[in-house]
Design an enzyme around this catalytic site. Sequence first.
Site, mmCIF file in Angstrom:
data_model
loop_
_atom_site.group_PDB
_atom_site.id
_atom_site.type_symbol
_atom_site.label_atom_id
_atom_site.label_comp_id
_atom_site.label_asym_id
_atom_site.label_seq_id
_atom_site.Cartn_x
_atom_site.Cartn_y
_atom_site.Cartn_z
ATOM 1 N N LEU A 1 0.868 -1.171 0.000
ATOM 2 C CA LEU A 1 0.000 0.000 0.000
ATOM 3 C C LEU A 1 0.908 1.224 0.000
ATOM 4 O O LEU A 1 2.006 1.189 0.571
ATOM 5 C CB LEU A 1 -0.889 0.036 1.253
ATOM 6 C CG LEU A 1 -1.960 -1.051 1.392
ATOM 7 C CD1 LEU A 1 -2.658 -0.923 2.750
ATOM 8 C CD2 LEU A 1 -2.981 -0.967 0.278
ATOM 9 N N ASP A 2 0.460 2.296 -0.626
ATOM 10 C CA ASP A 2 1.235 3.537 -0.582
ATOM 11 C C ASP A 2 1.452 3.965 0.870
ATOM 12 O O ASP A 2 0.654 3.643 1.751
ATOM 13 C CB ASP A 2 0.506 4.658 -1.322
ATOM 14 C CG ASP A 2 0.403 4.399 -2.814
ATOM 15 O OD1 ASP A 2 1.173 3.574 -3.330
ATOM 16 O OD2 ASP A 2 -0.467 5.026 -3.452
ATOM 17 N N LYS A 3 2.488 4.732 1.093
ATOM 18 C CA LYS A 3 2.822 5.200 2.438
ATOM 19 C C LYS A 3 1.617 5.808 3.148
ATOM 20 O O LYS A 3 1.334 5.487 4.308
ATOM 21 C CB LYS A 3 3.951 6.233 2.369
ATOM 22 C CG LYS A 3 4.282 6.896 3.691
ATOM 23 C CD LYS A 3 5.335 7.976 3.532
ATOM 24 C CE LYS A 3 5.595 8.704 4.849
ATOM 25 N NZ LYS A 3 6.603 9.780 4.700
#
Length: 346
Positions: free
Chosen positions: A152-154
């Site tokens: 998942l993106d940050k």
Amino acid sequence: MALPQTPDSNSVDYIDEEDFISLEIPMEMAGERLDKVLAGSLPDYSRNRLKTWIEAGAVMVDGKVTKARYLLRGGESIKVFPQEMPEQFAFSPENIPLDVVFEDDSMIVINKPSGLVVHPAAGNWSGTLLNGLLFHYPELKALPRAGIVHRLDKDTSGLMVVARTAQAQTALVRQLQDRTVGRRYLAWVWGDAPSQGKVLATVGRDQRDRLKMAAGSPHGKPAATVFRHLAKGAFQESSVALLECRLETGRTHQIRVHLESLSFPLLGDPVYRKKTPGVAKSLPFERQALHAFALSLQHPVTQELHTWFRLPPADLMELLPRVGMTQANLPQEAVVLQSIQNDPAT
């Protein structure tokens, strides 16, 4: 040029038992830049690494710290104190708290908070989910990427699965490749989105900005995102919609890029902002409003189908009333089933 020398216990320059590399600069090297000479003399180290050491004061010319562009006169004595680089700690265990939703001998399901990077990379060599996994589950050091099979993106929160065995990792990767893993997201977007839709557009590196991805890229990979409209709201007379998005593929920034391509950028997204209204500057929300609320997969050993739900974290729950929505607008199956999954008696 004299070969690099490392000191022994009888060296007068032996300081605090710290190893260093010693170079003697011949007169014919006069006029050469320090960084260029070091790169030619120490081929085992990259030029960027040597430059970093110079800037950190770990290279001394005749006992003095100097700059990479320093022009040598010839005859100098240089000491290079090799420094540990951040990437050397990339796979070090760190006591990072993890919100574990499920675990058994084969896998772990984690509710990742916003702000936590999944895997070490340039700019984030420590403090990642991988570092936390290695602390809490030391056996993961034997697996590629510590068992991580997707990301998942940050600043995207929500559910992720991590394998605990090589068998489980292989099975989970195969499910992802076969597109049988169900990943559903909640996305708050600007604009009056339709009741449902599907985006079929390649996703690849933006040719004008290599830090971004782009939809419809001729060199991108096929990508598909399905969405349905859950609720309509507004912020200072600008329309806002709550969408449920389902991934059929898992490309980098896929939902963010696909929705922006339809002129429905996510609230708070700092990167993909086309068609973002001016009132967005007044909305106190500083990360993309995206949460992976549901994860479905086949257990890698028992073959049973599992589904987990996690409602949005506090920042997204607080966003609801700001854009004229309530918790009743969230998928009610998630509300009910999360409460069941949280009940230890079930």
